[in-house]
Design a protein around this motif. Sequence first.
Motif, PDB file in Angstrom:
ATOM      1  N   CYS A 109      -1.619  -3.056 -20.466  1.00 13.05           N
ATOM      2  CA  CYS A 109      -0.398  -3.021 -19.644  1.00 13.05           C
ATOM      3  C   CYS A 109      -0.644  -3.576 -18.249  1.00 13.05           C
ATOM      4  CB  CYS A 109       0.189  -1.623 -19.582  1.00 13.05           C
ATOM      5  SG  CYS A 109      -0.791  -0.421 -18.714  1.00 13.05           S
ATOM      6  N   VAL A 110      -1.887  -3.617 -17.792  1.00 12.61           N
ATOM      7  CA  VAL A 110      -2.190  -4.233 -16.494  1.00 12.61           C
ATOM      8  C   VAL A 110      -1.860  -5.726 -16.545  1.00 12.61           C
ATOM      9  CG1 VAL A 110      -4.031  -4.761 -14.844  1.00 12.61           C
ATOM     10  CG2 VAL A 110      -3.927  -2.514 -15.912  1.00 12.61           C
ATOM     11  N   GLY A 111      -2.091  -6.352 -17.673  1.00 10.94           N
ATOM     12  CA  GLY A 111      -1.728  -7.759 -17.836  1.00 10.94           C
ATOM     13  C   GLY A 111      -0.224  -7.949 -17.743  1.00 10.94           C
ATOM     14  N   ALA A 112       0.527  -7.040 -18.351  1.00 15.28           N
ATOM     15  CA  ALA A 112       1.986  -7.129 -18.285  1.00 15.28           C
ATOM     16  C   ALA A 112       2.472  -6.930 -16.855  1.00 15.28           C
ATOM     17  CB  ALA A 112       2.618  -6.094 -19.213  1.00 15.28           C
ATOM     18  N   ILE A 113       1.887  -5.971 -16.156  1.00 19.13           N
ATOM     19  CA  ILE A 113       2.266  -5.708 -14.768  1.00 19.13           C
ATOM     20  C   ILE A 113       1.926  -6.913 -13.894  1.00 19.13           C
ATOM     21  CG2 ILE A 113       1.712  -4.301 -12.743  1.00 19.13           C
ATOM     22  CD1 ILE A 113       1.343  -1.948 -14.780  1.00 19.13           C
ATOM     23  N   SER A 114       0.760  -7.475 -14.079  1.00 21.17           N
ATOM     24  CA  SER A 114       0.357  -8.648 -13.296  1.00 21.17           C
ATOM     25  C   SER A 114       1.273  -9.832 -13.573  1.00 21.17           C
ATOM     26  CB  SER A 114      -1.087  -9.034 -13.616  1.00 21.17           C
ATOM     27  OG  SER A 114      -1.958  -8.014 -13.230  1.00 21.17           O
ATOM     28  N   PHE A 115       1.639  -9.994 -14.831  1.00 21.35           N
ATOM     29  CA  PHE A 115       2.556 -11.070 -15.199  1.00 21.35           C
ATOM     30  C   PHE A 115       3.891 -10.892 -14.476  1.00 21.35           C
ATOM     31  CE2 PHE A 115       6.019 -12.554 -17.965  1.00 21.35           C
ATOM     32  CZ  PHE A 115       5.733 -13.904 -17.994  1.00 21.35           C
ATOM     33  N   LEU A 116       4.403  -9.669 -14.463  1.00 20.40           N
ATOM     34  CA  LEU A 116       5.681  -9.405 -13.800  1.00 20.40           C
ATOM     35  C   LEU A 116       5.565  -9.569 -12.285  1.00 20.40           C
ATOM     36  CD1 LEU A 116       6.931  -6.374 -15.902  1.00 20.40           C
ATOM     37  CD2 LEU A 116       7.799  -8.719 -15.939  1.00 20.40           C
ATOM     38  N   GLN A 117       4.456  -9.141 -11.701  1.00 21.81           N
ATOM     39  CA  GLN A 117       4.254  -9.342 -10.267  1.00 21.81           C
ATOM     40  C   GLN A 117       4.203 -10.829  -9.934  1.00 21.81           C
ATOM     41  OE1 GLN A 117       0.704  -7.008  -9.609  1.00 21.81           O
ATOM     42  NE2 GLN A 117       1.872  -5.300  -8.793  1.00 21.81           N
ATOM     43  N   ASN A 118       3.585 -11.600 -10.792  1.00 15.98           N
ATOM     44  CA  ASN A 118       3.528 -13.051 -10.598  1.00 15.98           C
ATOM     45  C   ASN A 118       4.931 -13.648 -10.663  1.00 15.98           C
ATOM     46  OD1 ASN A 118       2.441 -15.601 -10.275  1.00 15.98           O
ATOM     47  ND2 ASN A 118       1.924 -15.842 -12.423  1.00 15.98           N
ATOM     48  N   GLN A 119       5.729 -13.183 -11.607  1.00 13.38           N
ATOM     49  CA  GLN A 119       7.102 -13.667 -11.719  1.00 13.38           C
ATOM     50  C   GLN A 119       7.909 -13.317 -10.471  1.00 13.38           C
ATOM     51  OE1 GLN A 119       8.774 -12.140 -15.431  1.00 13.38           O
ATOM     52  NE2 GLN A 119       9.064 -14.246 -16.091  1.00 13.38           N
ATOM     53  N   VAL A 120       7.755 -12.092  -9.972  1.00 11.01           N
ATOM     54  CA  VAL A 120       8.466 -11.668  -8.767  1.00 11.01           C
ATOM     55  C   VAL A 120       8.070 -12.560  -7.601  1.00 11.01           C
ATOM     56  CG1 VAL A 120       8.651  -9.813  -7.047  1.00 11.01           C
ATOM     57  CG2 VAL A 120       8.876  -9.283  -9.472  1.00 11.01           C
ATOM     58  N   SER A 121       6.793 -12.832  -7.477  1.00 11.08           N
ATOM     59  CA  SER A 121       6.308 -13.691  -6.396  1.00 11.08           C
ATOM     60  C   SER A 121       6.918 -15.089  -6.489  1.00 11.08           C
ATOM     61  CB  SER A 121       4.786 -13.769  -6.451  1.00 11.08           C
ATOM     62  OG  SER A 121       4.299 -14.623  -5.469  1.00 11.08           O
ATOM     63  N   GLN A 122       6.955 -15.644  -7.691  1.00 11.37           N
ATOM     64  CA  GLN A 122       7.533 -16.976  -7.871  1.00 11.37           C
ATOM     65  C   GLN A 122       9.026 -16.971  -7.558  1.00 11.37           C
ATOM     66  OE1 GLN A 122       6.519 -18.067 -11.873  1.00 11.37           O
ATOM     67  NE2 GLN A 122       4.424 -18.645 -11.343  1.00 11.37           N
ATOM     68  N   LEU A 123       9.719 -15.922  -7.977  1.00 12.44           N
ATOM     69  CA  LEU A 123      11.152 -15.838  -7.700  1.00 12.44           C
ATOM     70  C   LEU A 123      11.425 -15.651  -6.207  1.00 12.44           C
ATOM     71  CD1 LEU A 123      12.291 -13.689 -10.747  1.00 12.44           C
ATOM     72  CD2 LEU A 123      12.752 -16.116 -10.352  1.00 12.44           C
ATOM     73  N   GLN A 124      10.561 -14.911  -5.522  1.00 14.39           N
ATOM     74  CA  GLN A 124      10.706 -14.771  -4.075  1.00 14.39           C
ATOM     75  C   GLN A 124      10.527 -16.119  -3.389  1.00 14.39           C
ATOM     76  OE1 GLN A 124       7.792 -11.685  -3.420  1.00 14.39           O
ATOM     77  NE2 GLN A 124       9.368 -10.104  -3.232  1.00 14.39           N
ATOM     78  N   MET A 125       9.578 -16.900  -3.878  1.00 14.09           N
ATOM     79  CA  MET A 125       9.354 -18.221  -3.304  1.00 14.09           C
ATOM     80  C   MET A 125      10.575 -19.115  -3.562  1.00 14.09           C
ATOM     81  SD  MET A 125       6.197 -20.889  -3.859  1.00 14.09           S
ATOM     82  CE  MET A 125       6.692 -21.394  -5.490  1.00 14.09           C
ATOM     83  N   GLN A 126      11.110 -19.081  -4.764  1.00 17.30           N
ATOM     84  CA  GLN A 126      12.298 -19.882  -5.077  1.00 17.30           C
ATOM     85  C   GLN A 126      13.487 -19.454  -4.217  1.00 17.30           C
ATOM     86  OE1 GLN A 126      12.950 -19.531  -9.294  1.00 17.30           O
ATOM     87  NE2 GLN A 126      11.128 -20.720  -9.817  1.00 17.30           N
ATOM     88  N   LEU A 127      13.621 -18.152  -3.992  1.00 17.07           N
ATOM     89  CA  LEU A 127      14.698 -17.643  -3.152  1.00 17.07           C
ATOM     90  C   LEU A 127      14.556 -18.149  -1.718  1.00 17.07           C
ATOM     91  CD1 LEU A 127      17.172 -15.830  -2.673  1.00 17.07           C
ATOM     92  CD2 LEU A 127      15.573 -13.928  -2.314  1.00 17.07           C
ATOM     93  N   ALA A 128      13.340 -18.118  -1.199  1.00 17.16           N
ATOM     94  CA  ALA A 128      13.101 -18.603   0.160  1.00 17.16           C
ATOM     95  C   ALA A 128      13.440 -20.083   0.276  1.00 17.16           C
ATOM     96  CB  ALA A 128      11.649 -18.353   0.566  1.00 17.16           C
ATOM     97  N   VAL A 129      13.085 -20.855  -0.721  1.00 15.05           N
ATOM     98  CA  VAL A 129      13.400 -22.285  -0.713  1.00 15.05           C
ATOM     99  C   VAL A 129      14.916 -22.494  -0.756  1.00 15.05           C
ATOM    100  CG1 VAL A 129      13.235 -24.420  -2.066  1.00 15.05           C
ATOM    101  CG2 VAL A 129      11.194 -23.023  -1.680  1.00 15.05           C
ATOM    102  N   ALA A 130      15.599 -21.731  -1.615  1.00 13.04           N
ATOM    103  CA  ALA A 130      17.058 -21.858  -1.714  1.00 13.04           C
ATOM    104  C   ALA A 130      17.722 -21.472  -0.391  1.00 13.04           C
ATOM    105  CB  ALA A 130      17.585 -20.989  -2.849  1.00 13.04           C
ATOM    106  N   GLN A 131      17.222 -20.411   0.256  1.00 10.07           N
ATOM    107  CA  GLN A 131      17.786 -20.007   1.536  1.00 10.07           C
ATOM    108  C   GLN A 131      17.543 -21.080   2.597  1.00 10.07           C
ATOM    109  OE1 GLN A 131      15.775 -16.227   1.874  1.00 10.07           O
ATOM    110  NE2 GLN A 131      17.580 -15.092   1.182  1.00 10.07           N
ATOM    111  N   ALA A 132      16.386 -21.707   2.568  1.00  4.10           N
ATOM    112  CA  ALA A 132      16.091 -22.781   3.518  1.00  4.10           C
ATOM    113  C   ALA A 132      16.998 -23.980   3.273  1.00  4.10           C
ATOM    114  CB  ALA A 132      14.620 -23.186   3.409  1.00  4.10           C
TER     115      ALA A 132
END
Length: 167
Positions: A81-104
């Motif tokens: 389950c640590v792999g699943a959690i890490s995968f989801l954290q990675n997705q959140v990070s990527q989505l935060q980056m995409q959000l920042a780009v869209a806001q810019a």
Amino acid sequence: MGGASPCASCKLLRRRCAKDCIFAPYFPSDDPHKFAIVHKVFGASNVSKMLQEIPVQQRADAVSSLVYEANARVRDPVYGCVGAISFLQNQVSQLQMQLAVAQAEILCIQMQQDPAATGPTHLQLDQHQQLDVVHHSNLDAYLNFAASGGNGGVMIQDPLKREYLWT
């Protein structure tokens, strides 16, 4: 359980289900897969010991966690389950980056539509230059996050390999 039908664990282990069977309340006979996967990963003896050490009111939650971790371990024997959690954290990070780009990008469009609102001290860049600066700073932040291992210190190098966790 004593009586009607034995619990899933007693069925799988081919033994008589006693009246005080520790597994009976948590592994009903109509869901044999639930105990089978927990037994495969942790072993019946270990699960029995764990349940005996936990207060009765917390056992249902413990069984739920064991089932979740067992399923995750079958899918990903190394990380579970640590792999699943890490995968989801990675997705959140990527989505935060995409959000920042869209806001810019929104900010750049707004600035183009109303250049007077930017103030006299603002260096006027064209839209492509502004986006390059935003993309570069977000990429640096993301790479710093990835290099540090994220929030848990575990970084999945191949996120595509773990997409099957959620199908």
